[in-house]
Design a protein around this motif. Structure first.
Motif, PDB file in Angstrom:
ATOM      1  N   GLN A 125       4.901  21.358  -1.517  1.00 14.92           N
ATOM      2  CA  GLN A 125       3.488  21.104  -1.222  1.00 14.92           C
ATOM      3  C   GLN A 125       3.152  19.622  -1.300  1.00 14.92           C
ATOM      4  N   VAL A 126       3.712  18.940  -2.303  1.00 20.93           N
ATOM      5  CA  VAL A 126       3.479  17.496  -2.427  1.00 20.93           C
ATOM      6  C   VAL A 126       4.075  16.753  -1.240  1.00 20.93           C
ATOM      7  N   VAL A 127       5.292  17.140  -0.863  1.00 19.21           N
ATOM      8  CA  VAL A 127       5.947  16.496   0.275  1.00 19.21           C
ATOM      9  C   VAL A 127       5.158  16.724   1.555  1.00 19.21           C
ATOM     10  N   MET A 128       4.706  17.949   1.794  1.00 27.30           N
ATOM     11  CA  MET A 128       3.942  18.240   3.007  1.00 27.30           C
ATOM     12  C   MET A 128       2.623  17.489   3.028  1.00 27.30           C
ATOM     13  N   GLY A 129       2.003  17.345   1.849  1.00 27.27           N
ATOM     14  CA  GLY A 129       0.779  16.551   1.777  1.00 27.27           C
ATOM     15  C   GLY A 129       1.046  15.093   2.095  1.00 27.27           C
ATOM     16  N   GLY A 130       2.160  14.558   1.563  1.00 30.03           N
ATOM     17  CA  GLY A 130       2.524  13.180   1.872  1.00 30.03           C
ATOM     18  C   GLY A 130       2.861  12.988   3.336  1.00 30.03           C
ATOM     19  N   ILE A 131       3.518  13.994   3.940  1.00 24.96           N
ATOM     20  CA  ILE A 131       3.833  13.926   5.369  1.00 24.96           C
ATOM     21  C   ILE A 131       2.560  13.887   6.199  1.00 24.96           C
ATOM     22  N   LEU A 132       1.594  14.739   5.847  1.00 28.20           N
ATOM     23  CA  LEU A 132       0.323  14.762   6.577  1.00 28.20           C
ATOM     24  C   LEU A 132      -0.397  13.425   6.450  1.00 28.20           C
ATOM     25  N   LEU A 133      -0.410  12.874   5.252  1.00 29.60           N
ATOM     26  CA  LEU A 133      -1.084  11.594   5.039  1.00 29.60           C
ATOM     27  C   LEU A 133      -0.373  10.472   5.778  1.00 29.60           C
ATOM     28  N   GLY A 134       0.953  10.437   5.691  1.00 27.09           N
ATOM     29  CA  GLY A 134       1.705   9.383   6.354  1.00 27.09           C
ATOM     30  C   GLY A 134       1.625   9.448   7.866  1.00 27.09           C
ATOM     31  N   SER A 135       1.411  10.640   8.417  1.00 23.72           N
ATOM     32  CA  SER A 135       1.330  10.796   9.872  1.00 23.72           C
ATOM     33  C   SER A 135      -0.014  10.355  10.431  1.00 23.72           C
ATOM     34  N   THR A 136      -1.035  10.309   9.589  1.00 26.79           N
ATOM     35  CA  THR A 136      -2.382  10.017  10.081  1.00 26.79           C
ATOM     36  C   THR A 136      -2.828   8.585   9.807  1.00 26.79           C
ATOM     37  N   LEU A 137      -2.146   7.875   8.921  1.00 31.47           N
ATOM     38  CA  LEU A 137      -2.574   6.517   8.583  1.00 31.47           C
ATOM     39  C   LEU A 137      -2.174   5.534   9.686  1.00 31.47           C
ATOM     40  N   PRO A 138      -3.116   4.786  10.249  1.00 33.65           N
ATOM     41  CA  PRO A 138      -2.751   3.744  11.216  1.00 33.65           C
ATOM     42  C   PRO A 138      -1.952   2.643  10.525  1.00 33.65           C
ATOM     43  N   SER A 139      -0.946   2.129  11.207  1.00 34.68           N
ATOM     44  CA  SER A 139      -0.044   1.151  10.583  1.00 34.68           C
ATOM     45  C   SER A 139      -0.769  -0.136  10.215  1.00 34.68           C
ATOM     46  N   PHE A 140      -1.684  -0.598  11.074  1.00 34.99           N
ATOM     47  CA  PHE A 140      -2.363  -1.858  10.770  1.00 34.99           C
ATOM     48  C   PHE A 140      -3.269  -1.707   9.548  1.00 34.99           C
ATOM     49  N   TRP A 141      -3.879  -0.523   9.394  1.00 30.02           N
ATOM     50  CA  TRP A 141      -4.753  -0.291   8.235  1.00 30.02           C
ATOM     51  C   TRP A 141      -3.923  -0.191   6.963  1.00 30.02           C
ATOM     52  N   LEU A 142      -2.785   0.487   7.051  1.00 30.33           N
ATOM     53  CA  LEU A 142      -1.889   0.589   5.907  1.00 30.33           C
ATOM     54  C   LEU A 142      -1.371  -0.791   5.510  1.00 30.33           C
ATOM     55  N   GLY A 143      -1.062  -1.618   6.510  1.00 35.26           N
ATOM     56  CA  GLY A 143      -0.600  -2.969   6.221  1.00 35.26           C
ATOM     57  C   GLY A 143      -1.630  -3.785   5.473  1.00 35.26           C
ATOM     58  N   LEU A 144      -2.882  -3.670   5.883  1.00 39.92           N
ATOM     59  CA  LEU A 144      -3.956  -4.391   5.190  1.00 39.92           C
ATOM     60  C   LEU A 144      -4.118  -3.899   3.757  1.00 39.92           C
ATOM     61  N   LEU A 145      -3.987  -2.586   3.537  1.00 37.57           N
ATOM     62  CA  LEU A 145      -4.068  -2.047   2.174  1.00 37.57           C
ATOM     63  C   LEU A 145      -2.931  -2.576   1.296  1.00 37.57           C
ATOM     64  N   LEU A 146      -1.730  -2.612   1.851  1.00 40.03           N
ATOM     65  CA  LEU A 146      -0.587  -3.117   1.090  1.00 40.03           C
ATOM     66  C   LEU A 146      -0.748  -4.598   0.758  1.00 40.03           C
ATOM     67  N   ILE A 147      -1.288  -5.361   1.692  1.00 36.02           N
ATOM     68  CA  ILE A 147      -1.549  -6.779   1.428  1.00 36.02           C
ATOM     69  C   ILE A 147      -2.566  -6.928   0.306  1.00 36.02           C
ATOM     70  N   LEU A 148      -3.624  -6.141   0.387  1.00 35.18           N
ATOM     71  CA  LEU A 148      -4.677  -6.219  -0.624  1.00 35.18           C
ATOM     72  C   LEU A 148      -4.144  -5.868  -2.006  1.00 35.18           C
ATOM     73  N   LEU A 149      -3.274  -4.854  -2.090  1.00 33.28           N
ATOM     74  CA  LEU A 149      -2.774  -4.405  -3.388  1.00 33.28           C
ATOM     75  C   LEU A 149      -1.668  -5.303  -3.935  1.00 33.28           C
ATOM     76  N   PHE A 150      -0.598  -5.485  -3.152  1.00 28.26           N
ATOM     77  CA  PHE A 150       0.602  -6.140  -3.677  1.00 28.26           C
ATOM     78  C   PHE A 150       0.565  -7.672  -3.546  1.00 28.26           C
ATOM     79  N   SER A 151      -0.237  -8.180  -2.638  1.00 26.98           N
ATOM     80  CA  SER A 151      -0.283  -9.626  -2.460  1.00 26.98           C
ATOM     81  C   SER A 151      -1.517 -10.249  -3.102  1.00 26.98           C
ATOM     82  N   VAL A 152      -2.682  -9.668  -2.817  1.00 29.54           N
ATOM     83  CA  VAL A 152      -3.929 -10.256  -3.308  1.00 29.54           C
ATOM     84  C   VAL A 152      -4.179  -9.887  -4.766  1.00 29.54           C
ATOM     85  N   GLN A 153      -4.116  -8.582  -5.074  1.00 22.67           N
ATOM     86  CA  GLN A 153      -4.437  -8.131  -6.421  1.00 22.67           C
ATOM     87  C   GLN A 153      -3.309  -8.408  -7.423  1.00 22.67           C
TER      88      GLN A 153
END
Length: 308
Positions: A130-158
């Motif tokens: 169930q956890v894997v299927m939830g992660g698959i659903l989430l990973g399939s719907t996230l736009p790459s550019f939006w995910l990239g901005l989130l990763l920058i905000l978390l790992f680079s800025v914060q």
């Protein structure tokens, strides 16, 4: 196997010519004129016409295409109108960055996707599944550019752990690879899970259970091996998809590469550069499909015999 590879390669020739026509027509339908980036403000139409004639832009579209295709078949991608450099040099300068990013993202999504999909199939209907299927659903719907901005905000800025942009060190590859690879991981994991569940219903698997072989051994050694056929197909297509998806990711992370070069050429309406970049991306998709078919043929002789 060699005859099969030659036949598959020959089948790509009409696809290549069709794609070259589509790319050429689409680019010349984009609003704007590269000549406007070369002339000064207030230039007369006669001055613009002289520059257009210098680059062959005054000829009919079908003549421009024939000239471009003829030069292309001779290995000449033409010269950039605005950047005033050979397009082949620009591509050769930028494509290693795109290949490094795409290769790492493909490797990451392949290893993680197959591993996660295998675990989900082995523990079907469990909490892990169930956890894997939830992660698959989430990973399939996230736009790459939006995910990239989130990763920058978390790992680079914060957190300040990783660089925001550039390509000066291997650390600069981590966030772009995660951005591209996570979406591919979801796809590979879903295909792996479905293929393993379908394979597990085959008669030979039931026979292996009847012989008393350990369930884990059956799943990892026999079921997974047969379930990799559709996964290989997806991975072959992913080669081109990842290289094409790197266009926006490279721009978000300000990395050099084909994506950055293509976006810059689009802003300048530099036709030869746009044609060269898009053609390279299309060739990557075709080669990825070819590689996937060849690997499938190597794994299953029935595929080779079907085209013999």
């Amino acid at each position: 196997m060699l005859s099969y590879a030659i036949k598959r390669l020959l089948l790509l020739l009409p696809v290549f010519f069709t794609i070259s026509i589509v790319i050429f027509l689409i680019i010349h339908m984009v609003p704007g004129d590269p000549v406007d980036n070369l002339v000064r403000i207030g230039s007369t139409p006669e001055q613009k016409a002289v520059i257009a004639a210098r680059y062959g832009l005054d000829k009919p579209l079908h003549e421009q295409y024939v000239i471009w295709l003829t030069n292309l078949l001779q290995g000449d991608f033409g010269n950039a109108i605005v950047m005033r450099r050979p397009v082949a040099d620009l591509i050769a300068q930028n494509i290693p960055y795109s290949l490094a990013l795409s290769g790492c993202a493909l490797l990451f999504s392949t290893i993680l996707g197959i591993s996660v999909g295998t675990l989900a199939a082995m523990y079907k209907d469990s909490k892990l599944d169930q956890v894997v299927m939830g992660g698959i659903l989430l990973g399939s719907t996230l736009p790459s550019f939006w995910l990239g901005l989130l990763l920058i905000l978390l790992f680079s800025v914060q957190l300040g752990w990783l660089p925001v942009s550039g390509a000066r060190s291997w650390e600069a590859l981590i966030l772009p690879v995660l951005t591209i690879g996570l979406g591919g991981t979801a796809l590979v994991a879903r295909v792996t899970r479905v293929a393993m569940l379908e394979t597990a219903q085959k008669d030979f698997v039931l026979l292996l259970h009847a012989k008393g072989l350990p369930r884990r051994r059956i799943q990892l050694r026999h079921v997974l091996h047969h379930a990799l056929m559709p996964v290989v197909t997806i991975l072959g297509l992913r080669i081109g998809w990842i290289l094409g998806g790197a266009v926006t990711v490279e721009y978000v992370f300000a990395r050099p590469g084909l994506g950055t070069l293509l976006i810059k050429a689009l802003s300048q309406h530099d036709y030869p550069v746009m044609q060269g970049c898009l053609l390279m991306l299309a060739i990557a998709v075709m080669l990825g499909t070819l590689v996937g078919d060849l690997v499938q043929a190597a794994m299953d002789p029935r595929i080779r015999h079907s085209m013999s």
